[in-house]
Design a protein around this motif. Structure first.
Motif, PDB file in Angstrom:
ATOM      1  N   THR A 197       5.581  10.152   7.407  1.00 35.91           N
ATOM      2  CA  THR A 197       4.549  10.150   8.434  1.00 35.91           C
ATOM      3  C   THR A 197       4.288   8.718   8.886  1.00 35.91           C
ATOM      4  OG1 THR A 197       3.702  12.146   7.401  1.00 35.91           O
ATOM      5  CG2 THR A 197       2.267  11.131   9.002  1.00 35.91           C
TER       6      THR A 197
ATOM      7  N   GLY B 248      -8.556  13.227   2.712  1.00 35.17           N
ATOM      8  CA  GLY B 248      -7.148  13.417   2.316  1.00 35.17           C
ATOM      9  C   GLY B 248      -6.848  12.829   0.953  1.00 35.17           C
ATOM     10  N   ASP B 249      -5.832  11.977   0.887  1.00 31.99           N
ATOM     11  CA  ASP B 249      -5.405  11.353  -0.367  1.00 31.99           C
ATOM     12  C   ASP B 249      -5.161   9.869  -0.096  1.00 31.99           C
ATOM     13  OD1 ASP B 249      -2.593  10.949   0.548  1.00 31.99           O
ATOM     14  OD2 ASP B 249      -2.596  13.128   0.616  1.00 31.99           O
ATOM     15  N   PRO B 250      -4.891   9.082  -1.147  1.00 33.12           N
ATOM     16  CA  PRO B 250      -4.788   7.630  -0.937  1.00 33.12           C
ATOM     17  C   PRO B 250      -3.784   7.219   0.147  1.00 33.12           C
ATOM     18  CG  PRO B 250      -4.867   8.115  -3.282  1.00 33.12           C
ATOM     19  CD  PRO B 250      -4.787   9.443  -2.566  1.00 33.12           C
ATOM     20  N   ALA B 251      -2.624   7.866   0.193  1.00 37.25           N
ATOM     21  CA  ALA B 251      -1.606   7.466   1.177  1.00 37.25           C
ATOM     22  C   ALA B 251      -2.076   7.777   2.604  1.00 37.25           C
ATOM     23  CB  ALA B 251      -0.277   8.155   0.877  1.00 37.25           C
ATOM     24  N   VAL B 252      -2.769   8.884   2.782  1.00 32.86           N
ATOM     25  CA  VAL B 252      -3.327   9.218   4.105  1.00 32.86           C
ATOM     26  C   VAL B 252      -4.404   8.198   4.471  1.00 32.86           C
ATOM     27  CG1 VAL B 252      -4.744  10.914   5.355  1.00 32.86           C
ATOM     28  CG2 VAL B 252      -2.777  11.682   4.006  1.00 32.86           C
TER      29      VAL B 252
ATOM     30  N   GLU C 189      -3.826  13.141  -5.828  1.00 35.47           N
ATOM     31  CA  GLU C 189      -4.156  14.328  -5.019  1.00 35.47           C
ATOM     32  C   GLU C 189      -3.074  14.655  -3.991  1.00 35.47           C
ATOM     33  OE1 GLU C 189      -8.090  14.258  -3.421  1.00 35.47           O
ATOM     34  OE2 GLU C 189      -7.962  16.404  -3.019  1.00 35.47           O
ATOM     35  N   GLY C 190      -2.447  13.628  -3.432  1.00 37.78           N
ATOM     36  CA  GLY C 190      -1.443  13.866  -2.397  1.00 37.78           C
ATOM     37  C   GLY C 190      -0.014  13.911  -2.926  1.00 37.78           C
TER      38      GLY C 190
ATOM     39  N   ASN D 163      -4.586   5.148   3.589  1.00 36.23           N
ATOM     40  CA  ASN D 163      -4.016   3.834   3.890  1.00 36.23           C
ATOM     41  C   ASN D 163      -3.484   3.742   5.314  1.00 36.23           C
ATOM     42  OD1 ASN D 163      -4.538   2.556   1.473  1.00 36.23           O
ATOM     43  ND2 ASN D 163      -2.594   3.177   0.530  1.00 36.23           N
ATOM     44  N   ARG D 164      -3.285   4.859   5.985  1.00 38.01           N
ATOM     45  CA  ARG D 164      -2.767   4.834   7.359  1.00 38.01           C
ATOM     46  C   ARG D 164      -3.794   5.339   8.380  1.00 38.01           C
ATOM     47  NH1 ARG D 164       1.272   1.811   8.417  1.00 38.01           N
ATOM     48  NH2 ARG D 164       1.646   2.991  10.314  1.00 38.01           N
TER      49      ARG D 164
ATOM     50  N   GLN E  34      -1.356   9.972  11.243  1.00 34.80           N
ATOM     51  CA  GLN E  34      -1.459  11.024  10.219  1.00 34.80           C
ATOM     52  C   GLN E  34      -1.704  12.407  10.839  1.00 34.80           C
ATOM     53  OE1 GLN E  34      -0.751  10.071   6.808  1.00 34.80           O
ATOM     54  NE2 GLN E  34      -0.041   8.522   8.249  1.00 34.80           N
TER      55      GLN E  34
ATOM     56  N   GLN F  95       0.824  -1.204   0.000  1.00 38.28           N
ATOM     57  CA  GLN F  95       0.000   0.000   0.000  1.00 38.28           C
ATOM     58  C   GLN F  95       0.860   1.257   0.000  1.00 38.28           C
ATOM     59  OE1 GLN F  95      -2.505  -0.615   3.495  1.00 38.28           O
ATOM     60  NE2 GLN F  95      -4.188  -0.986   2.085  1.00 38.28           N
ATOM     61  N   ALA F  96       0.433   2.255  -0.765  1.00 41.24           N
ATOM     62  CA  ALA F  96       1.153   3.532  -0.800  1.00 41.24           C
ATOM     63  C   ALA F  96       1.010   4.238   0.542  1.00 41.24           C
ATOM     64  CB  ALA F  96       0.583   4.410  -1.907  1.00 41.24           C
ATOM     65  N   VAL F  97       2.128   4.662   1.119  1.00 35.37           N
ATOM     66  CA  VAL F  97       2.082   5.450   2.362  1.00 35.37           C
ATOM     67  C   VAL F  97       3.136   6.550   2.271  1.00 35.37           C
ATOM     68  CG1 VAL F  97       1.409   3.400   3.699  1.00 35.37           C
ATOM     69  CG2 VAL F  97       3.782   4.120   3.686  1.00 35.37           C
ATOM     70  N   LYS F  98       2.931   7.585   3.067  1.00 35.56           N
ATOM     71  CA  LYS F  98       3.920   8.655   3.114  1.00 35.56           C
ATOM     72  C   LYS F  98       4.940   8.294   4.192  1.00 35.56           C
ATOM     73  CE  LYS F  98       0.897  12.065   1.148  1.00 35.56           C
ATOM     74  NZ  LYS F  98      -0.051  13.164   1.332  1.00 35.56           N
TER      75      LYS F  98
END
Ligand SMILES: Cc1cc2nc3c(=O)[nH]c(=O)nc-3n(C[C@H](O)[C@H](O)[C@H](O)COP(=O)(O)OP(=O)(O)OC[C@H]3O[C@@H](n4cnc5c(N)ncnc54)[C@H](O)[C@@H]3O)c2cc1C
Ligand code: FES
Ligand code: FES
Lengths: 161, 261
Positions: free
Chosen positions: A61, B96-100, A131-132, B102-103, B31, A55-58
């Motif tokens: 963070t 938010g966005d997909p990465a946000v 979007e992010g 997902n967490r 997040q 899964q894509a995560v930042k």
């Protein structure tokens, strides 16, 4: 300090980390995988996107300790085994999906996550998924075009801007 | 960031015990909390990660027909699996966005109770029940103003139960930089009446717009939505004045009613 073990781009790594070590610092400083970029450090820009268990995560963070036992993928693991560019990377090159390249690792990782979930996205779905991920150079058109092309769709009608 | 240790319990009971330590704090998806820690606005000595607690994850339909969502369930999972309550799944899928997504977790969002967050309006607008490791709290008693909730120190949101309405919709006027709601309105029509919950607007945090609830319970149509509330007590900042937010409350309520399905 606590010991963490994870698989990064297919290789198992075990290291001691502090509770407050961010995943970005772990990758960049401990593993010297500096392809994962830190643009904002505030979860806004997406330059640091990696995959954790697919899964894509930042990664700015998330703590390294939270990835204990996980399967991690970074931009360094995207190229094919023989070193040639992956389909997505090649499409970014072909369609000029980057200028300075700072946002590109995150864009490619987000694109890879999108295409795994949705192999033939519409242009609107690509834009929504990104979007992010912020790019200060390209104006996004060619990034979207590259991702559409990587998904095997005809992009000749999408304007190059 | 100040330094702290991290613990990763695998049961709610162990997490509750870990949170009993001095200066311990729960970590959901991080997040919101991780940016807060970076700014040194929080200084826990121990972070207790809830991510490894299987009993706090997932979406299922309870015996009474309500939709039960584990407190550690991510926004992405709710978006994918809460199909039985489509308006709620859509709300989660637009955070938010997909990465946000997902967490970030529903428990973290409700515990934080950001005045511009999306989930508080769904919980209040659905008359949800917030289940913790200690008790069950009705949404009407749970939200107590900006960033304030009924939770005690160390209390863990383990589940949130949403009664499924006949029709519902969430309309979010997005603040494009943060992706939070500049104003968001959640409208839900139940057999015994309509609930309307507003986020992003009031200085008191999420609230129920009772005039609209009364009017819509009598006649569920966009034309029945009363004139927008006054801008007094509405958040005023560089993104929008209080009057503009008040105006948006009216507009977003109408749109939510028109879109409810
Ligand atoms: C770029 C970006 C865009 C965003 N956009 C939106 C948006 O459009 N709408 C929106 O609503 N939100 C938005 N968010 C916030 C996001 O939804 C967060 O995930 C959420 O607010 C916090 O959830 P978390 O699981 O990450 O909690 P954390 O950050 O881990 O924790 C937040 C707080 O809750 C506590 N906590 C966590 N879990 C629990 C639990 N189960 N029980 C008790 N306490 C707990 C923590 O101790 C902490 O105090 C955005 C965030 C980012 C970074
Ligand atoms: S560096 Fe992580 S989102 Fe910008
Ligand atoms: S190419 Fe420069 S930020 Fe995207």
């Amino acid at each position: 300090m606590a010991e963490v073990t994870m698989t990064v781009n297919g290789k198992s790594v075990t290291k001691s980390v502090k509770g407050n070590t961010l995943m970005t610092d772990f990758l960049r400083e401990e593993l010297r995988l500096t392809g994962t970029h830190v643009g904002c450090d505030t979860s806004q820009c997406g330059a640091c996107v990696i995959h954790v268990n697919g899964q894509a995560v930042k990664s700015c963070t998330m703590f390294a300790a939270e990835a204990d036992g996980a399967e991690v993928a970074t931009i360094e693991g995207q190229a094919n085994a023989d070193g040639s560019l992956s389909v997505i990377q090649a499409a970014f090159q072909e369609h000029h999906g980057l200028q300075c390249g700072f946002c590109t690792p995150g864009m490619v990782m987000s694109a890879a996550a999108l295409l795994k979930e949705n192999p033939k996205p519409t242009e609107a779905e690509v834009r929504d998924y990104l979007e992010g991920n912020i790019c200060r150079c390209t104006g996004y058109h060619n990034i979207v075009k590259a991702i559409m092309a990587a998904s095997g769709q005809d992009v000749s009608s999408i304007a190059a801007e | 960031m100040y330094s702290f240790d991290m613990e990763s319990p695998s049961t709610v009971a162990d997490a509750a015990k870990a949170l009993g330590q001095d200066e311990a704090q729960a970590l959901g998806g991080g997040q919101t909390l991780i940016p807060t820690l970076k700014q040194r606005l929080a200084s826990p000595s121990v972070l207790v990660s809830l991510a490894g607690i299987a009993e706090m994850k997932g979406v299922c339909t309870a015996d009474d027909g309500s939709l039960a969502i584990g407190g550690g369930t991510t926004h992405a999972t709710v978006a994918a699996e809460a199909g039985a309550y489509a308006a709620l799944a859509a709300l989660a899928g637009n955070i938010g966005d997909p990465a946000v997504r997902n967490r970030g977790t529903i428990g973290g969002s409700l515990a934080n109770n950001d005045p511009s967050a999306c989930y508080p309006s769904a919980a209040l607008g659905s008359g949800a029940t917030i289940v913790t490791n200690k008790r069950e709290i009705a949404a009407d008693d749970y939200f107590q103003g900006m960033f304030a909730t009924a939770l005690d120190e160390g209390e863990i949101i383990t589940e949130v139960r949403f009664p499924v309405p006949e029709k519902a919709s969430y309309m979010k006027f997005e603040q494009p930089a943060s992706r939070f709601a500049l104003v968001g309105v959640f409208v839900a029509k139940y057999a015994d009446g309509v609930r309307v919950a507003v986020t992003g607007a009031s200085e008191e945090g999420v609230y129920r717009w009772s005039e609209a609830e009364a009017a819509l319970s009598a006649n569920f149509s966009a034309d029945a939505v009363p004139a927008a509330p006054s801008g007094d007590g509405m958040i005023s900042d560089l993104h929008a004045s209080g009057d503009y937010r008040a105006h948006l409350v009216g507009v977003m309520t109408k749109r939510a009613v028109a879109a409810a399905s």
